[in-house]
Design an enzyme around this catalytic site. Structure first.
Site, PDB file in Angstrom:
ATOM      1  N   ASP A   1      34.227  -9.823  32.091  1.00 32.40           N
ATOM      2  CA  ASP A   1      32.789 -10.064  31.914  1.00 32.40           C
ATOM      3  C   ASP A   1      32.392  -9.885  30.443  1.00 32.40           C
ATOM      4  OD1 ASP A   1      33.425  -7.383  32.235  1.00 32.40           O
ATOM      5  OD2 ASP A   1      31.645  -6.875  33.399  1.00 32.40           O
TER       6      ASP A   1
ATOM      7  N   ASP B   1      36.432 -23.175  30.506  1.00 30.34           N
ATOM      8  CA  ASP B   1      35.261 -24.065  30.532  1.00 30.34           C
ATOM      9  C   ASP B   1      34.201 -23.527  29.573  1.00 30.34           C
ATOM     10  OD1 ASP B   1      36.333 -25.793  32.474  1.00 30.34           O
ATOM     11  OD2 ASP B   1      34.425 -25.944  33.550  1.00 30.34           O
TER      12      ASP B   1
ATOM     13  N   LYS C   1      40.080  -7.394  35.004  1.00 27.68           N
ATOM     14  CA  LYS C   1      38.914  -6.702  35.576  1.00 27.68           C
ATOM     15  C   LYS C   1      39.454  -5.418  36.193  1.00 27.68           C
ATOM     16  CE  LYS C   1      34.555  -6.410  36.830  1.00 27.68           C
ATOM     17  NZ  LYS C   1      33.463  -6.203  35.850  1.00 27.68           N
TER      18      LYS C   1
ATOM     19  N   ASP D   1      40.510 -20.050  34.252  1.00 28.56           N
ATOM     20  CA  ASP D   1      39.783 -21.265  34.627  1.00 28.56           C
ATOM     21  C   ASP D   1      38.349 -21.182  34.132  1.00 28.56           C
ATOM     22  OD1 ASP D   1      39.166 -23.711  35.992  1.00 28.56           O
ATOM     23  OD2 ASP D   1      38.205 -22.490  37.553  1.00 28.56           O
TER      24      ASP D   1
ATOM     25  N   TYR E   1      44.219 -18.312  43.560  1.00 25.01           N
ATOM     26  CA  TYR E   1      44.388 -19.736  43.852  1.00 25.01           C
ATOM     27  C   TYR E   1      45.450 -19.959  44.929  1.00 25.01           C
ATOM     28  CZ  TYR E   1      41.691 -21.880  40.025  1.00 25.01           C
ATOM     29  OH  TYR E   1      40.698 -22.324  39.198  1.00 25.01           O
TER      30      TYR E   1
HETATM   31  C1  IPM Z   1      41.209 -26.855  35.764  1.00 22.55           C
HETATM   32  C2  IPM Z   1      40.455 -27.334  36.970  1.00 22.55           C
HETATM   33  C3  IPM Z   1      41.288 -27.083  38.214  1.00 22.55           C
HETATM   34  C4  IPM Z   1      41.518 -25.590  38.334  1.00 22.55           C
HETATM   35  C5  IPM Z   1      40.670 -27.643  39.520  1.00 22.55           C
HETATM   36  C6  IPM Z   1      40.406 -29.111  39.416  1.00 22.55           C
HETATM   37  C7  IPM Z   1      41.506 -27.334  40.714  1.00 22.55           C
HETATM   38  O1  IPM Z   1      39.204 -26.734  37.049  1.00 22.55           O
HETATM   39  O2  IPM Z   1      42.313 -27.363  35.519  1.00 22.55           O
HETATM   40  O3  IPM Z   1      40.682 -25.977  35.075  1.00 22.55           O
HETATM   41  O4  IPM Z   1      40.674 -24.856  38.865  1.00 22.55           O
HETATM   42  O5  IPM Z   1      42.579 -25.140  37.884  1.00 22.55           O
HETATM   43 MG    MG Z   2      38.733 -25.525  35.398  1.00 21.74          MG
END
Ligand code: IPM
Ligand code: MG
Length: 352
Positions: free
Chosen positions: A219, A247, A186, A243, A141
């Site tokens: 993975d 999700d 990884k 990240d 990042y």
């Molecule tokens: C999160 C989001 C952010 C990230 C984006 C919006 C930059 O996806 O907080 O998980 O990738 O960290």
């Molecule tokens: Mg995110």
């Protein structure tokens, strides 16, 4: 107590969910005799529209001097053309970095009443209670980015110090939970991951002999997370893997809108946000799930203001409201009536 909270509603559904978070904060302040100064500031795409900068100086200054920062969400199609010169996301990364909040805690707990809301089988989800510790201010990042007509580059770098401090945060957390830490990398491909594995092993051996450590490849973790989520307790990983996996993990709980997060550094100041997005597809309709925000407010009360009983009261209220069947559309069973963002928060406020 007196506290100053910088509030960044941001974009998309951000302002809608933040409005409900603020109502809960005000209600708790009134009930328990606190004085919270809540200062709303432009951030993200909204700030680009106003000033050209996703993180205006005034916003950054307010965040740096506040006791805590509460953030909604940022980003949206309006600002995401591939050729855009400035992006809302740059503001978020700059803010995380400026506040030094390198440890992003993302708890994932499956509420018993929501086992049916997930796409996974209820028996897989029963009793799931895990927490991700995502490194937040390093890795790909923040590495150098380059682009020419023929290629593009993103550099991923981790220093020993960056790995040590995030691993210590995770190990301390594991000590207070089930004493089980999984470190995700990884290392079969990436040099940063080989360093990550080495440092993690050393830190655990020398400083946390009471915590069991298991290394897993990212993975395969993605697979095991939905195959046997109950086995996990604390998971520590680098920025981008965290990240992606969080999700994925939100689908254990049932919706991305349910998960809160706390980003912490060395002091008590923290940045609190639902795990994202700005959900442009439903923005402005008043139907977003406010749970992730309300639970982020609870984390703020706990970690930055040391108001444990207020934090627990808010978490209990959210849980009871879900227990009694309140659902925003994202977690409502097909064909059943759903509440608006405001109505859901009303129910939480009445339990508070
Ligand atoms: C999160 C989001 C952010 C990230 C984006 C919006 C930059 O996806 O907080 O998980 O990738 O960290
Ligand atoms: Mg995110």
């Amino acid at each position: 107590m007196k506290a100053t909270i910088a509030v960044l509603p941001g974009d998309g559904i951000g302002p809608e969910v933040i409005a409900e978070g603020l109502r809960c904060l005000r209600a708790l302040a009134e009930r328990h005799g606190h004085e919270f100064t809540l200062t709303e500031l432009p951030f993200g795409g909204a700030a680009i529209d106003l000033t050209g900068n996703p993180l205006p100086d005034e916003t950054l200054h307010a965040c740096r001097t506040a006791d805590a920062v509460l953030l909604g969400a940022i980003g949206g199609p309006k600002w995401s053309s591939p050729t855009a010169k400035v992006r809302p996301e740059q503001g978020l990364l700059a803010l995380r970095s400026a506040l030094g909040v390198y440890a992003n805690l993302r708890p994932v707990k499956v509420h018993p009443a929501l086992q049916g809301a997930s796409t996974l089988k209820p028996e897989v989800l029963e009793g799931v209670d895990l927490i991700f510790v995502r490194e937040l201010t390093g890795g790909i990042y923040f590495g150098e980015k380059r682009r020419d007509a023929h290629s593009a580059t993103d550099v991923c770098t981790y220093s020993v110090r960056e790995i040590e401090r995030i691993v210590r945060t995770a190990a301390r957390l594991a000590q207070r939970r089930r004493g089980k830490l999984v470190s995700i990398d990884k290392s079969n491909v990436l040099e940063t991951s080989r360093l990550w594995r080495e440092v993690t092993t050393r830190v655990l051996r020398s400083q946390f002999p009471d915590v069991s450590l298991e290394h897993m490849l990212v993975d395969s973790t993605a697979m095991h997370l939905i195959r046997r989520p109950r086995d996990f307790d604390v998971l520590v990983t680098e920025n981008m893997f965290g990240d992606i996996l969080t999700d994925e993990a939100s689908m254990l709980a049932g919706s991305l809108g349910l998960l809160p997060s706390a980003s912490l550094g060395e002091g008590t100041r923290g940045l609190y946000e639902p795990i994202h997005g700005s959900a442009p597809d439903i923005a402005g309709q008043g139907i977003a799930n406010p749970c992730g925000t309300l639970l982020s407010v609870a984390l703020l009360l706990r970690h930055s203001l040391a108001l444990e009983s207020e934090a627990a009261a808010l978490e209990r209220a959210v849980s009871e409201v879900l227990e009694r069947g309140a659902r925003t559309p994202d977690i409502a069973a097909r064909g059943t009536p759903a509440l608006s963002t405001r109505e859901f928060a009303d129910a939480v406020l009445s339990r508070l």
